[in-house]
Design an enzyme around this catalytic site. Sequence first.
Site, short mmCIF file in Angstrom:
data_model
loop_
_atom_site.label_atom_id
_atom_site.label_comp_id
_atom_site.label_asym_id
_atom_site.label_seq_id
_atom_site.Cartn_x
_atom_site.Cartn_y
_atom_site.Cartn_z
N GLY A 127 0.82 -1.21 0.00
CA GLY A 127 0.00 0.00 0.00
C GLY A 127 0.85 1.25 0.00
O GLY A 127 1.12 1.83 1.05
N SER A 129 1.15 3.75 -3.31
CA SER A 129 0.59 4.82 -4.14
C SER A 129 -0.80 5.25 -3.68
O SER A 129 -1.57 4.44 -3.17
CB SER A 129 0.49 4.36 -5.60
N GLU A 248 19.27 -4.52 -4.02
CA GLU A 248 19.64 -5.75 -4.74
C GLU A 248 19.90 -5.41 -6.21
O GLU A 248 19.00 -5.02 -6.93
CB GLU A 248 18.51 -6.77 -4.59
N SER A 385 9.11 5.64 -12.00
CA SER A 385 9.06 5.62 -13.47
C SER A 385 10.44 5.87 -14.05
O SER A 385 11.34 6.38 -13.38
CB SER A 385 8.09 6.68 -13.98
N ASN A 386 10.61 5.53 -15.32
CA ASN A 386 11.93 5.72 -15.94
C ASN A 386 12.34 7.19 -15.97
O ASN A 386 13.53 7.50 -15.91
CB ASN A 386 11.92 5.11 -17.34
N GLU A 387 11.36 8.07 -16.04
CA GLU A 387 11.69 9.49 -16.01
C GLU A 387 12.19 9.89 -14.61
O GLU A 387 13.14 10.66 -14.49
CB GLU A 387 10.47 10.34 -16.40
#
Lengths: 400, 377
Positions: A127, A129, A248, A385-387
């Site tokens: 839990g 977002s 990791e 996110s990748n951004e």
Amino acid sequence: MKLDFTPEETAFRDEVRAFLKEALPGDLRRKMIDREHLGKEDIVRWQRILNARGWAVTHWPVEYGGQAWTPAQRYIFQEEMALAHAPEGSPFNVNMIGPVLCKFGTPAQKEKFLAATANIDIWWCQGFSEPGAGSDLASLKTTAVRVKDSGGDHYVLNGQKIWTTQAQHADWMFGLFRTDSSGRKQQGITFLLLDMKTPGITVRPIETIDGGHDANEVFFDDVRVPVDNVVGEEGKGWDVAKHLLGSERSGIARIGLSKERLSQLRALERRLTDDGTLTPAEQARLAHKLAEVEVELRALELTQLRVVAADAHGGGANAAASILKVKGTEMQQRMTELVLELAGPAGLATAPHDPAGGDDAEDGWVAAAAPFYFTMRKVSIFGGSNEIQKNIIAKTLLGL
Amino acid sequence: MDFELNDEQKMLQEMATRFVSETYGFSQREHALKSDAGWSREAWAGLAEMGLLGLPFAEEDGGFGGGGVEMMIVMEAIGRGLMVEPYFATVVLAGAVLRHGASADQRAAIVPGIVAGETIVTLAHHEAGMPRHATAARTRAMRDGEGWILDGGKIGVLHGAGADRLIVSAQGEEGLSLFLVDADAPGLRVEGARGYDGVPVASVHLSGVRVGADALIGAAGQGEAILTRAFEEATAGLVAEAVGAMSETFDLTVDYLKTRQQFGVTIGSFQALQHRAVDMLMELELSRSMAILAALSLDSDADQRSRNIAAAKAQIGKSGRLIGQAAVQLHGAIGITAEYKVGHAFKRLTAIDALLGDRDHHLAALAEKGGVYRAAA
């Protein structure tokens, strides 16, 4: 410098390979090859087989059931799992709450949860977002107010979580809740464990573009959670979450998965060439695209191996490590894109394929191609996110 | 599996990197480019003094017996400095031909001069109208008693005008063969020019050039096999050079983002530019991985070697273009002036893609072989 694994590592690879060949149930393997959705029972079943072998939670500390493996062994294990079409265990159990409890849990929490988590006697969901807290996770607002009354010392939770994967199956949730909103937003967040059967919790499904139901909204309406369920200290939940999101490094790029998908693509290439589906011009175009994706995969594989090798020396190679998530997710997505292209118009029908249409074993991939393509868009979104990853790299590594 | 340099390799890296940073800065390079030869004899003597000109040659030939990793280290340093001296042409490419094809007598006659910095040797192989990066030629080799007569024309000969000896490929009855030709041989004409990357390049015309039996490298008809092997090794070196040039380009760009001010802030605070810088970093790291793969593949079996090296060259073709273009863009107008290093690095990266097969060439070769990974990936 040398590229090869040591004889010991090669022997380890053989051992893992032999075990997987023997232990992985044929029906699970088939489902994985056909990209069918795995149910909770499938994942639990496989996790328990691994756990019986002592390989369910290998990167946990040895005292809690982990293996004292080198980074190279961890890499090999993950790659062999993927190449054998073995499912991964629940990431929430294995990669998230388990390591968190090993590090921050009280003796009572460890006693209560760790073995059950490794065996998936408890199915966890995460839990984190909220509707207003996605990339900006620290702005989360779901409150946990501490009250002491006749019922004991509790937090009372009110608010909402969203995108909660597998919440419909979960026995317990670990999550971040706001216990104080007076300071910086990263302060006043508390990491709590809660039983999903507690009164006041409502789980509502979210259907996703792949047609599946993995995601949920979870609502909290005066949900009482005992104070014993705090992990770490009250108000220090952000530090716990940061640990969870990341140390990791041996398998971030998921090279094994991409290699497995590549071998599927190569098999499809042969088949669609032999049966006349692809024109010679299309074959040439496909061969070029596959060469292109393989070059990038090889480069990513070597980059991952550099990180694995550096970790064996105690770290370093941070620039290399930083790119693994972004490039690894892009690679996974690229693979699903290519499979979708090969499925062509036959891939429009995403219902389980027509049994009269031919050999089940051969054709599952066609129906699965589009859902798999659509669902894999999530890998460059979740977990930062990748951004956001690029923002972090720019700041921490480039000093911008 | 181990990607750490050993102590000797670390020393080599330290030495080569320091040589470039201390003696081959942008202004020294400019000075060399403006000289008649277009490159620096002084820098060349410096490389000789450090033993780097003998790096890949066997110890019995007067060299230092360095392998792929050592070559990677030195070529990366050379790439950082954008050195225009004939290191690639003479030591890496011609050197590989000599090591894999020349007889002990031939090596004894030539290698010591290379190691000492006294002899420039270069390969004259490419021809107009032939498939690019092919191991075939139209230049003819006709038997002439014990020796041969060579007729034809070559293009893209690196450092051709400054070379003392050329290795010329020519087609004869037995197939493609390689010949050592003195630069002053009658019938040989060399037209020098300057590549856009600053490296001298030449066209070579051979009209009835007579060479003796001792000019033949290897046996008659072995040219293709020798060139194939030499091109692979040289490609690994070129990939490492590209990584050096990319590293330099990337560092300059990040520094610029931290110092250039617009709108009252450093431009590195803008997310659009940050993400482009991170894209550059990613390409750099992927390329670095491939340079290591290429260097470590030189002693693998032929199939694996050719796949890995083709993949490495394809990768740096893409990465070099992305990094070069992004660096110029992030610098803005300063990126396109000849007075600043970034534009020159961009040009060298562009040239590297064109040498020894560009990205498309290697992707096509890989597609033909069935990919980077052997069957059953």
